[in-house]
Design a protein around this motif. Sequence first.
Motif, PDB file in Angstrom:
ATOM      1  N   ALA A   4       5.005   5.344   2.059  1.00 38.84           N
ATOM      2  CA  ALA A   4       5.379   6.402   2.190  1.00 38.84           C
ATOM      3  C   ALA A   4       5.891   6.395   4.072  1.00 38.84           C
ATOM      4  CB  ALA A   4       4.494   7.415   2.535  1.00 38.84           C
ATOM      5  N   GLY A   5       5.427   5.437   4.856  1.00 37.78           N
ATOM      6  CA  GLY A   5       6.068   5.427   5.499  1.00 37.78           C
ATOM      7  C   GLY A   5       8.097   4.791   5.579  1.00 37.78           C
ATOM      8  N   PRO A  17       0.546  -1.291  -0.145  1.00 36.58           N
ATOM      9  CA  PRO A  17      -0.281   0.328   0.257  1.00 36.58           C
ATOM     10  C   PRO A  17       1.025   1.272   0.351  1.00 36.58           C
ATOM     11  CG  PRO A  17      -0.752  -1.758   1.835  1.00 36.58           C
ATOM     12  CD  PRO A  17       0.300  -2.061   0.921  1.00 36.58           C
ATOM     13  N   LEU A  18       0.423   2.256  -0.540  1.00 33.99           N
ATOM     14  CA  LEU A  18       0.882   3.852  -1.252  1.00 33.99           C
ATOM     15  C   LEU A  18       1.510   4.140   1.044  1.00 33.99           C
ATOM     16  CD1 LEU A  18       1.873   5.830  -2.853  1.00 33.99           C
ATOM     17  CD2 LEU A  18       0.109   6.916  -2.805  1.00 33.99           C
ATOM     18  N   ALA A  19       1.153   4.413   1.627  1.00 34.35           N
ATOM     19  CA  ALA A  19       0.861   4.735   2.974  1.00 34.35           C
ATOM     20  C   ALA A  19       2.519   3.489   3.445  1.00 34.35           C
ATOM     21  CB  ALA A  19      -0.496   4.409   3.911  1.00 34.35           C
ATOM     22  N   LEU A  20       2.388   2.334   3.466  1.00 33.81           N
ATOM     23  CA  LEU A  20       2.870   1.653   4.106  1.00 33.81           C
ATOM     24  C   LEU A  20       4.415   2.113   3.220  1.00 33.81           C
ATOM     25  CD1 LEU A  20       4.412  -0.355   5.619  1.00 33.81           C
ATOM     26  CD2 LEU A  20       3.539  -2.497   3.931  1.00 33.81           C
ATOM     27  N   LYS A  51      10.155   7.639   5.004  1.00 32.71           N
ATOM     28  CA  LYS A  51      10.008   8.261   6.138  1.00 32.71           C
ATOM     29  C   LYS A  51      11.430   7.906   6.720  1.00 32.71           C
ATOM     30  CE  LYS A  51       7.966   8.494   9.023  1.00 32.71           C
ATOM     31  NZ  LYS A  51       5.656   8.579  10.312  1.00 32.71           N
TER      32      LYS A  51
END
Length: 122
Positions: free
Chosen positions: A88-89, A83-86, A92
Amino acid sequence: MSIVEFYVWGGFEFMNTLSLVGIIMIVFMVFRIMKINNKVFNPEKSLMLMKETGTLALVIGILGQLIGLFSAMIAIEAAGGVPLALLAGGIKVSMITTIYGFIIFLISRIAGIIINATAKPE
């Protein structure tokens, strides 16, 4: 979020290495400020070494990020996508070593500017 959490997330290998480089940079800074002059270090050499260790910290930080991103891409490829959120994390977290190295670099450069600006001609 505490500094200790950032340190752990950055990975002990690179964060410990960067901390060691930062300590060495501070030692050279102290040698230069106190104008310690012995057979190994003179004030000019200490200033040059302080700046070079700052640059080394920046390079080590970037290397840590690249290795982290490379490992993440291998895991993403093996999983077939994330997933995109993973993602991005993960990006980061990979930037922590770069930020830490950049902070050490900035300290060495700012200290070099201040030392040069306040140096009395000999």
